[in-house]
Motif scaffolding. Structure first.
Motif, PDB file in Angstrom:
ATOM      1  N   ASN A  29       0.829  -1.202   0.000  1.00  6.76           N
ATOM      2  CA  ASN A  29       0.000   0.000   0.000  1.00  6.76           C
ATOM      3  C   ASN A  29       0.865   1.254   0.000  1.00  6.76           C
ATOM      4  N   LEU A  30       0.267   2.355  -0.449  1.00  9.93           N
ATOM      5  CA  LEU A  30       0.861   3.679  -0.369  1.00  9.93           C
ATOM      6  C   LEU A  30       0.252   4.413   0.822  1.00  9.93           C
ATOM      7  N   TYR A  31       0.982   5.404   1.363  1.00 13.99           N
ATOM      8  CA  TYR A  31       0.469   6.159   2.494  1.00 13.99           C
ATOM      9  C   TYR A  31       1.008   7.586   2.476  1.00 13.99           C
ATOM     10  N   THR A  32       0.278   8.481   3.125  1.00 12.99           N
ATOM     11  CA  THR A  32       0.753   9.829   3.370  1.00 12.99           C
ATOM     12  C   THR A  32       0.038  10.366   4.601  1.00 12.99           C
ATOM     13  N   SER A  33       0.682  11.250   5.340  1.00 19.83           N
ATOM     14  CA  SER A  33       0.051  11.842   6.518  1.00 19.83           C
ATOM     15  C   SER A  33       0.741  13.153   6.873  1.00 19.83           C
ATOM     16  N   TYR A  34      -0.021  13.994   7.597  1.00 16.09           N
ATOM     17  CA  TYR A  34       0.493  15.279   8.051  1.00 16.09           C
ATOM     18  C   TYR A  34      -0.054  15.534   9.453  1.00 16.09           C
ATOM     19  N   ALA A  35       0.777  16.088  10.324  1.00 13.02           N
ATOM     20  CA  ALA A  35       0.350  16.443  11.675  1.00 13.02           C
ATOM     21  C   ALA A  35       0.972  17.768  12.082  1.00 13.02           C
ATOM     22  N   ARG A  36       0.213  18.544  12.832  1.00 14.19           N
ATOM     23  CA  ARG A  36       0.686  19.806  13.394  1.00 14.19           C
ATOM     24  C   ARG A  36       0.568  19.705  14.908  1.00 14.19           C
ATOM     25  N   LEU A  37       1.696  19.840  15.605  1.00 16.39           N
ATOM     26  CA  LEU A  37       1.751  19.754  17.057  1.00 16.39           C
ATOM     27  C   LEU A  37       2.113  21.129  17.617  1.00 16.39           C
ATOM     28  N   ASP A  38       1.168  21.746  18.331  1.00 16.97           N
ATOM     29  CA  ASP A  38       1.377  23.067  18.934  1.00 16.97           C
ATOM     30  C   ASP A  38       1.490  22.917  20.442  1.00 16.97           C
ATOM     31  N   ARG A  39       2.431  23.678  21.025  1.00 14.06           N
ATOM     32  CA  ARG A  39       2.631  23.658  22.475  1.00 14.06           C
ATOM     33  C   ARG A  39       2.470  25.056  23.044  1.00 14.06           C
ATOM     34  N   LYS A  40       1.980  25.106  24.270  1.00 18.26           N
ATOM     35  CA  LYS A  40       1.826  26.364  24.999  1.00 18.26           C
ATOM     36  C   LYS A  40       2.521  26.214  26.349  1.00 18.26           C
ATOM     37  N   PRO A  41       3.051  27.311  26.921  1.00 16.77           N
ATOM     38  CA  PRO A  41       2.881  28.718  26.533  1.00 16.77           C
ATOM     39  C   PRO A  41       3.744  29.098  25.339  1.00 16.77           C
ATOM     40  N   ALA A  42       3.653  30.361  24.957  1.00 17.54           N
ATOM     41  CA  ALA A  42       4.449  30.885  23.849  1.00 17.54           C
ATOM     42  C   ALA A  42       5.928  30.664  24.131  1.00 17.54           C
ATOM     43  N   GLY A  43       6.646  30.253  23.102  1.00 20.51           N
ATOM     44  CA  GLY A  43       8.066  29.965  23.267  1.00 20.51           C
ATOM     45  C   GLY A  43       8.369  28.484  23.281  1.00 20.51           C
ATOM     46  N   ALA A  44       7.365  27.655  23.621  1.00 24.27           N
ATOM     47  CA  ALA A  44       7.550  26.212  23.543  1.00 24.27           C
ATOM     48  C   ALA A  44       7.604  25.795  22.079  1.00 24.27           C
ATOM     49  N   SER A  45       8.388  24.794  21.781  1.00 22.70           N
ATOM     50  CA  SER A  45       8.618  24.384  20.399  1.00 22.70           C
ATOM     51  C   SER A  45       7.387  23.739  19.775  1.00 22.70           C
ATOM     52  N   ASP A  46       6.987  24.208  18.589  1.00 22.54           N
ATOM     53  CA  ASP A  46       5.914  23.610  17.802  1.00 22.54           C
ATOM     54  C   ASP A  46       6.529  22.754  16.697  1.00 22.54           C
ATOM     55  N   THR A  47       5.754  21.780  16.196  1.00 24.26           N
ATOM     56  CA  THR A  47       6.296  20.838  15.216  1.00 24.26           C
ATOM     57  C   THR A  47       5.274  20.533  14.135  1.00 24.26           C
ATOM     58  N   SER A  48       5.745  20.479  12.885  1.00 23.19           N
ATOM     59  CA  SER A  48       4.948  19.982  11.761  1.00 23.19           C
ATOM     60  C   SER A  48       5.628  18.732  11.219  1.00 23.19           C
ATOM     61  N   LEU A  49       4.851  17.674  11.009  1.00 26.38           N
ATOM     62  CA  LEU A  49       5.381  16.405  10.524  1.00 26.38           C
ATOM     63  C   LEU A  49       4.654  15.997   9.250  1.00 26.38           C
ATOM     64  N   PHE A  50       5.418  15.488   8.291  1.00 25.15           N
ATOM     65  CA  PHE A  50       4.839  15.006   7.025  1.00 25.15           C
ATOM     66  C   PHE A  50       5.590  13.743   6.594  1.00 25.15           C
ATOM     67  N   ASN A  51       4.860  12.767   6.082  1.00 23.31           N
ATOM     68  CA  ASN A  51       5.523  11.621   5.455  1.00 23.31           C
ATOM     69  C   ASN A  51       4.651  11.033   4.353  1.00 23.31           C
ATOM     70  N   ALA A  52       5.301  10.370   3.402  1.00 27.48           N
ATOM     71  CA  ALA A  52       4.630   9.696   2.289  1.00 27.48           C
ATOM     72  C   ALA A  52       5.534   8.566   1.822  1.00 27.48           C
ATOM     73  N   GLY A  53       4.948   7.401   1.581  1.00 27.90           N
ATOM     74  CA  GLY A  53       5.808   6.300   1.173  1.00 27.90           C
ATOM     75  C   GLY A  53       5.037   5.056   0.788  1.00 27.90           C
ATOM     76  N   ILE A  54       5.742   3.930   0.828  1.00 33.03           N
ATOM     77  CA  ILE A  54       5.191   2.647   0.418  1.00 33.03           C
ATOM     78  C   ILE A  54       5.536   1.591   1.456  1.00 33.03           C
ATOM     79  N   ARG A  55       4.573   0.693   1.729  1.00 31.65           N
ATOM     80  CA  ARG A  55       4.775  -0.395   2.680  1.00 31.65           C
ATOM     81  C   ARG A  55       4.445  -1.720   2.016  1.00 31.65           C
ATOM     82  N   HIS A  56       5.337  -2.707   2.180  1.00 27.69           N
ATOM     83  CA  HIS A  56       5.120  -4.045   1.647  1.00 27.69           C
ATOM     84  C   HIS A  56       5.226  -5.058   2.786  1.00 27.69           C
ATOM     85  N   ARG A  57       4.223  -5.910   2.929  1.00 29.02           N
ATOM     86  CA  ARG A  57       4.212  -6.948   3.958  1.00 29.02           C
ATOM     87  C   ARG A  57       4.420  -8.308   3.316  1.00 29.02           C
ATOM     88  N   PHE A  58       5.254  -9.120   3.919  1.00 28.38           N
ATOM     89  CA  PHE A  58       5.517 -10.453   3.348  1.00 28.38           C
ATOM     90  C   PHE A  58       5.530 -11.511   4.445  1.00 28.38           C
TER      91      PHE A  58
END
Length: 338
Positions: free
Chosen positions: A309-338
Motif C-alpha cells: 500500500n501507499l500512504y501519506t500523513s500530516y500532523a501539526r503539534l502546537d505547544r503552549k505557553p508561547a516559546g515552547a517548540s511547535d512541530t509539523s510532521l509530514f511523510n509519504a511512502g510505500i509499505r510491503h508486507r511479506f
C-alpha cells in the motif's frame, strides 16, 4: 506471503508422529520521504524507514504439545531500510524476542522482550495505529514516563525481562498482565515495569482499559498512566476515542507532574483507500512550568494489493505557553508486507 516450514518428529518403531512444529518467516519493508519542521530549527527532509509500520524480519513458531497446549516463540528483528542498519539501538531482535506456552483452557504465558499492554491498547484505538505523522504517542505516553512537556524524555513501547500472562477470551472479554524485572542488585523496584489491560469487544464496539507503571533505575523517577479508549464502527466510518491520566513522581523533592490526555479520531473508506484523522489534546496540571499541547492530524492509505500500500500523513503539534517548540510532521511512502 509467509513461508511456512513443517517438521515432523517421528519417534519409535511404529513411526508415529508425536509432535508437529510450524515456523513462519514474515516481515515488513516500509520506506518513504519525511519532513520534520519545528519552530526551534530549520525543516529537514529525509528518507525514513518504518513510517507506517516498523520495517522488520521475524520468525514465529509453535509446537503442538498435546491436550490443547503448545510451545510458542517469536524472534523479531527491526531494521532501517534507508541505511540497512539494525533498529532499536542495534539489538538483534530488538522488536520482540520471547518464548512461552499457550493453553486453549488456561491462557498464554510469555517470557522475554515484549510490547507493553499500554502500547497494544493504544494501537487498538488510534486511527493511525501509533504510526505515521498522526501517531497519538506524539502526546500520549506508552510507559507513563513522557507525557508532553515532561523532562523525563523516555518512550519505550517494549519491556525487557518481561513475564506476560494473557487470559483466555471469555465471551467478548480479554485481559493481559505484564511485569518487567529491573534486575538491579539490592532492590526490586528500581528499573521495574508493570502493566495490564482489559478489553471488551461486541459487534461494532471495542473497549480497552490499560495501565502502566514504570521506574527509571538511574534516577528513581516513577511514571504512571491509565487510559480508557475504544472504537465503534458505524460502517461508513469508525469512531476512535481515548482518555488518559498521567503522573510522574520525581526522585528529588520536586512536585509530582500530573497531566491528562484526550484523543478523538475517525477512519473511513474513501476512494478505495482509508482516510485517517485525529485531534489529540494534552493538559499539563503542573502549577509552575506547565506545557500544554494539541495535535491535529490527517492521513490516507491506499492499497495496491493485499500486501502493498501507499500512504501519506500530516500532523501539526502546537505547544503552549508561547516559546515552547511547535512541530509539523509530514511523510509519504510505500509499505510491503511479506
Amino acid at each position: 506471503m509467509k513461508k511456512t516450514f513443517c517438521m515432523f518428529a517421528v519417534l519409535g518403531a511404529t513411526g508415529s508422529a508425536l509432535a508437529q512444529t510450524q515456523v513462519s518467516i514474515y516481515g515488513i519493508a516500509d520506506i518513504g520521504i519525511a519532513q520534520a519542521d519545528t519552530s526551534a530549527a530549520s525543516a529537514t527532509w529525509r528518507m525514513d524507514s518504518g513510517n507506517q509500520s516498523g520495517s522488520r524480519l521475524g520468525f514465529r513458531g509453535t509446537e503442538d504439545l498435546g491436550n490443547g497446549l503448545s510451545a510458542i516463540f517469536t524472534l523479531e528483528n527491526g531494521y532501517s531500510l534507508d541505511a540497512g542498519t539494525l533498529g532499536q539501538g542495534g539489538r538483534l531482535f530488538g522488536r520482540q524476542g520471547f518464548v512461552g506456552l499457550n493453553s486453549t483452557r488456561l491462557g498464554m504465558l510469555k517470557l522475554g522482550r515484549q510490547y507493553t499492554p499500554m502500547h497494544l491498547a493504544q494501537d487498538a484505538v488510534d486511527p493511525f495505529n501509533v504510526n505515521l505523522a498522526g501517531n497519538m504517542q506524539n502526546i500520549f505516553t506508552a510507559n507513563g514516563l513522557n507525557p508532553a512537556g515532561s523532562t523525563i524524555g523516555m518512550q519505550d513501547v517494549r519491556m525487557d525481562n518481561t513475564v506476560n500472562y494473557t487470559a483466555p477470551r471469555l465471551g467478548g472479554f480479554s485481559a493481559e498482565i505484564a511485569y518487567g524485572l529491573g534486575e538491579i542488585a539490592g532492590t526490586s523496584s528500581a528499573g521495574r515495569q508493570f502493566g495490564f489491560s482489559a478489553g471488551y469487544r461486541a459487534g461494532q464496539l471495542n473497549l480497552v482499559l490499560s495501565h502502566h507503571d514504570a521506574n527509571i533505575a538511574a534516577t528513581g523517577a516513577d511514571g504512571r498512566a491509565t487510559m480508557l479508549g475504544g472504537t465503534y464502527d458505524f460502517g461508513v466510518f469508525k469512531l476512535h476515542a481515548a482518555f488518559a491520566g498521567n503522573r510522574i513522581a520525581a526522585a528529588a523533592a520536586a512536585p509530582d507532574r500530573k497531566s491528562r490526555d484526550a484523543m478523538l479520531g475517525v477512519s473511513a473508506p474513501v476512494a478505495g483507500g482509508v482516510l485517517l484523522a485525529s485531534y489529540v489534546h494534552h493538559d499539563d496540571r503542573l502549577a509552575a512550568g506547565a506545557i500544554d499541547a494539541r495535535q491535529a492530524a490527517l492521513g490516507y492509505t491506499y492499497p495496491l494489493s493485499k500486501r502493498t500500500n501507499l500512504y501519506t500523513s500530516y500532523a501539526r503539534l502546537d505547544r503552549k505557553p508561547a516559546g515552547a517548540s511547535d512541530t509539523s510532521l509530514f511523510n509519504a511512502g510505500i509499505r510491503h508486507r511479506f
